[in-house]
Write a protein that holds these residues in place. Structure first.
Motif, short mmCIF file in Angstrom:
data_model
loop_
_atom_site.label_atom_id
_atom_site.label_comp_id
_atom_site.label_asym_id
_atom_site.label_seq_id
_atom_site.Cartn_x
_atom_site.Cartn_y
_atom_site.Cartn_z
N LEU A 89 115.01 -30.76 -35.22
CA LEU A 89 113.68 -30.79 -34.59
C LEU A 89 112.77 -31.74 -35.33
O LEU A 89 112.84 -31.82 -36.57
CB LEU A 89 113.04 -29.39 -34.63
CG LEU A 89 113.74 -28.27 -33.87
CD1 LEU A 89 113.06 -26.94 -34.18
CD2 LEU A 89 113.71 -28.55 -32.36
N GLU A 90 111.93 -32.44 -34.61
CA GLU A 90 110.82 -33.16 -35.23
C GLU A 90 109.62 -32.24 -35.07
O GLU A 90 109.31 -31.81 -33.95
CB GLU A 90 110.57 -34.48 -34.51
CG GLU A 90 111.81 -35.32 -34.50
CD GLU A 90 111.53 -36.80 -34.43
OE1 GLU A 90 110.59 -37.17 -33.73
OE2 GLU A 90 112.27 -37.56 -35.08
N ILE A 91 109.00 -31.92 -36.18
CA ILE A 91 107.87 -30.98 -36.15
C ILE A 91 106.60 -31.81 -36.28
O ILE A 91 106.38 -32.47 -37.29
CB ILE A 91 108.02 -29.95 -37.29
CG1 ILE A 91 109.32 -29.16 -37.06
CG2 ILE A 91 106.81 -29.03 -37.36
CD1 ILE A 91 110.13 -28.96 -38.30
N VAL A 93 102.48 -32.12 -36.23
CA VAL A 93 101.21 -31.39 -36.37
C VAL A 93 100.10 -32.36 -36.01
O VAL A 93 100.07 -33.49 -36.50
CB VAL A 93 101.01 -30.88 -37.82
CG1 VAL A 93 99.72 -30.08 -37.92
CG2 VAL A 93 102.20 -30.03 -38.27
N ARG A 94 99.19 -31.90 -35.16
CA ARG A 94 98.09 -32.77 -34.71
C ARG A 94 96.74 -32.14 -35.02
O ARG A 94 96.51 -30.98 -34.69
CB ARG A 94 98.18 -32.97 -33.19
CG ARG A 94 99.49 -33.57 -32.72
CD ARG A 94 99.46 -33.74 -31.21
NE ARG A 94 100.74 -34.22 -30.72
CZ ARG A 94 101.08 -35.50 -30.64
NH1 ARG A 94 100.24 -36.44 -31.02
NH2 ARG A 94 102.27 -35.85 -30.16
N ASN A 95 95.87 -32.94 -35.64
CA ASN A 95 94.50 -32.52 -35.89
C ASN A 95 93.54 -33.17 -34.89
O ASN A 95 92.52 -32.59 -34.54
CB ASN A 95 94.09 -32.89 -37.32
CG ASN A 95 94.97 -32.19 -38.34
OD1 ASN A 95 95.11 -30.96 -38.33
ND2 ASN A 95 95.61 -32.95 -39.23
N GLY A 99 98.25 -40.89 -29.33
CA GLY A 99 99.64 -41.09 -28.92
C GLY A 99 100.03 -40.25 -27.73
O GLY A 99 99.30 -40.14 -26.75
N SER A 100 101.19 -39.60 -27.85
CA SER A 100 101.79 -38.96 -26.67
C SER A 100 100.97 -37.79 -26.13
O SER A 100 100.95 -37.56 -24.92
CB SER A 100 103.22 -38.52 -26.97
OG SER A 100 103.24 -37.50 -27.91
N ILE A 101 100.24 -37.07 -26.99
CA ILE A 101 99.47 -35.92 -26.45
C ILE A 101 98.29 -36.42 -25.62
O ILE A 101 97.89 -35.79 -24.64
CB ILE A 101 99.00 -34.93 -27.56
CG1 ILE A 101 98.62 -33.59 -26.94
CG2 ILE A 101 97.87 -35.49 -28.39
CD1 ILE A 101 98.27 -32.49 -27.92
N VAL A 174 95.29 -37.90 -38.69
CA VAL A 174 95.22 -37.61 -37.25
C VAL A 174 96.38 -36.72 -36.83
O VAL A 174 96.20 -35.68 -36.19
CB VAL A 174 95.22 -38.94 -36.45
CG1 VAL A 174 95.34 -38.69 -34.96
CG2 VAL A 174 93.98 -39.75 -36.78
N ASP A 175 97.59 -37.11 -37.22
CA ASP A 175 98.78 -36.30 -36.93
C ASP A 175 99.91 -36.74 -37.86
O ASP A 175 99.78 -37.74 -38.57
CB ASP A 175 99.21 -36.41 -35.45
CG ASP A 175 99.51 -37.83 -35.01
OD1 ASP A 175 99.99 -38.63 -35.85
OD2 ASP A 175 99.29 -38.17 -33.85
N PHE A 176 100.98 -36.00 -37.86
CA PHE A 176 102.16 -36.40 -38.65
C PHE A 176 103.38 -35.66 -38.14
O PHE A 176 103.26 -34.67 -37.40
CB PHE A 176 101.97 -36.15 -40.16
CG PHE A 176 101.85 -34.69 -40.51
CD1 PHE A 176 100.63 -34.05 -40.46
CD2 PHE A 176 102.97 -33.95 -40.91
CE1 PHE A 176 100.51 -32.70 -40.78
CE2 PHE A 176 102.86 -32.60 -41.24
CZ PHE A 176 101.62 -31.98 -41.17
N CYS A 202 103.07 -40.70 -39.99
CA CYS A 202 101.73 -40.12 -39.89
C CYS A 202 100.84 -41.06 -39.08
O CYS A 202 101.11 -42.25 -39.01
CB CYS A 202 101.06 -40.01 -41.25
SG CYS A 202 101.90 -39.03 -42.48
N ARG A 203 99.76 -40.53 -38.55
CA ARG A 203 98.68 -41.41 -38.07
C ARG A 203 97.52 -41.26 -39.04
O ARG A 203 97.04 -40.15 -39.28
CB ARG A 203 98.23 -41.04 -36.65
CG ARG A 203 99.12 -41.59 -35.59
CD ARG A 203 98.46 -41.63 -34.21
NE ARG A 203 99.33 -42.35 -33.29
CZ ARG A 203 100.28 -41.77 -32.56
NH1 ARG A 203 100.45 -40.47 -32.61
NH2 ARG A 203 101.03 -42.50 -31.77
N LEU A 204 97.10 -42.39 -39.60
CA LEU A 204 96.08 -42.41 -40.64
C LEU A 204 94.98 -43.37 -40.22
O LEU A 204 95.25 -44.56 -40.01
CB LEU A 204 96.71 -42.87 -41.97
CG LEU A 204 97.93 -42.08 -42.44
CD1 LEU A 204 98.63 -42.80 -43.59
CD2 LEU A 204 97.53 -40.67 -42.86
#
Ligand code: UDP
Length: 252
Positions: A89-91, A93-95, A99-101, A174-176, A202-204
């Motif tokens: 699985l790729e886990i 986490v989004r704050n 991107g895709s969301i 942002v997410d990772f 990550c998104r930074l």
């Protein structure tokens, strides 16, 4: 000289058998891929930066008691890690939405989410790593309910740690994505953070300017990827400008 045995060659890393049983050498390549490897390039120096940055983040996690695979860095491109059975699985986490969301749910990029949102993708390149639900994970036996509880706990701890470290140097997490693996200690088994934590995963975004300092620079042709990753490394003191890379200290 005898060649080390190659175990696996991925898009950004190659894995070799380690010097002791239960260890693996992770070699960080300069290859960059995006959109399920449809876009690809070789970005000189990326592997070195990701090796150093992943060492920095994993060592920090060890220091606050978040179990992970990192043992030690061997050289500029390689690190020794503990072998584990990767959960497929790729886990994520989004704050903040990106991107895709943003595409999937029509949320403007940069919108703060009401709370950290965890998503799972099934690791399968041929299928393009599709988004899956906990129902799929349980039904197909990719992880147990206990595993899922542990995965959520690990993911949120990594999120708090990384968000804090990055915010401290003026960067918004942002997410990772993380990957998690199973290790056996005698009769016990537990999950540890594995793979890598780097600007590839990550998104930074710079807190002040919103400038992207992650792989979106490559995905979206926004300039030099090494400049972006070097900026992250420089701010964290991992690679001060013009200096020999600093070694993070491991607290025992
Ligand atoms: N991500 C990753 N590997 C993947 C998919 C995603 O490291 O195979 C990371 C990605 O860099 C971002 C986060 O997970 O930090 C969320 O990615 P998203 O689902 O928005 O994917 P994308 O926009 O790249 O399709």
């Amino acid at each position: 000289m005898a060649r080390r045995k190659k175990i696996y060659e991925g898009k950004a890393k190659t894995l070799f058998e380690g010097p002791e049983p239960g260890t693996i050498v992770q070699y960080f390549k300069d290859d960059a891929t995006a959109f399920n490897a449809e876009k690809r390039d070789v970005i000189e120096g990326k592997g070195v930066l990701n090796n150093m940055l992943s060492e920095y983040f994993m060592t920090g996690l060890t220091n606050i008691g978040v179990p992970n695979h990192f043992i030690r860095r061997m050289n500029m491109r390689e690190q020794l890690v503990r072998a584990c059975e990767i959960i497929p699985l790729e886990i994520i986490v989004r704050n903040f939405a990106a991107g895709s969301i943003s595409k999937r749910l029509g949320i403007e990029e940069g919108t703060q989410l009401p709370r950290p949102v965890i998503e799972y993708c099934y690791k399968d390149d041929a299928l393009g790593d599709p988004l899956v639900s906990e129902e799929h994970i349980a039904a197909f036996g990719w992880a147990t309910q206990q595993d899922m509880d542990d995965i959520v706990s690990l993911a949120l701890r990594v999120n708090d740690f990384l968000s804090g470290v990055m915010y401290g140097v003026g960067i918004k997490l942002v997410d990772f994505k993380i990957e998690v693996g199973r290790v056996y200690d005698g009769d016990f088994q537990r999950l540890i953070v594995a793979d890598e934590i780097s600007p590839d995963s990550c998104r930074l975004w710079d807190v002040e300017t919103g400038q992207k300092l992650d792989k979106d620079v490559f995905r979206r042709d926004l300039g030099s990827l090494t400049d972006a990753y070097s900026e992250v490394a420089k701010r964290l003191g991992v690679m001060p400008k013009g200096a020999v890379p600093m070694k993070p200290t491991l607290i025992n």
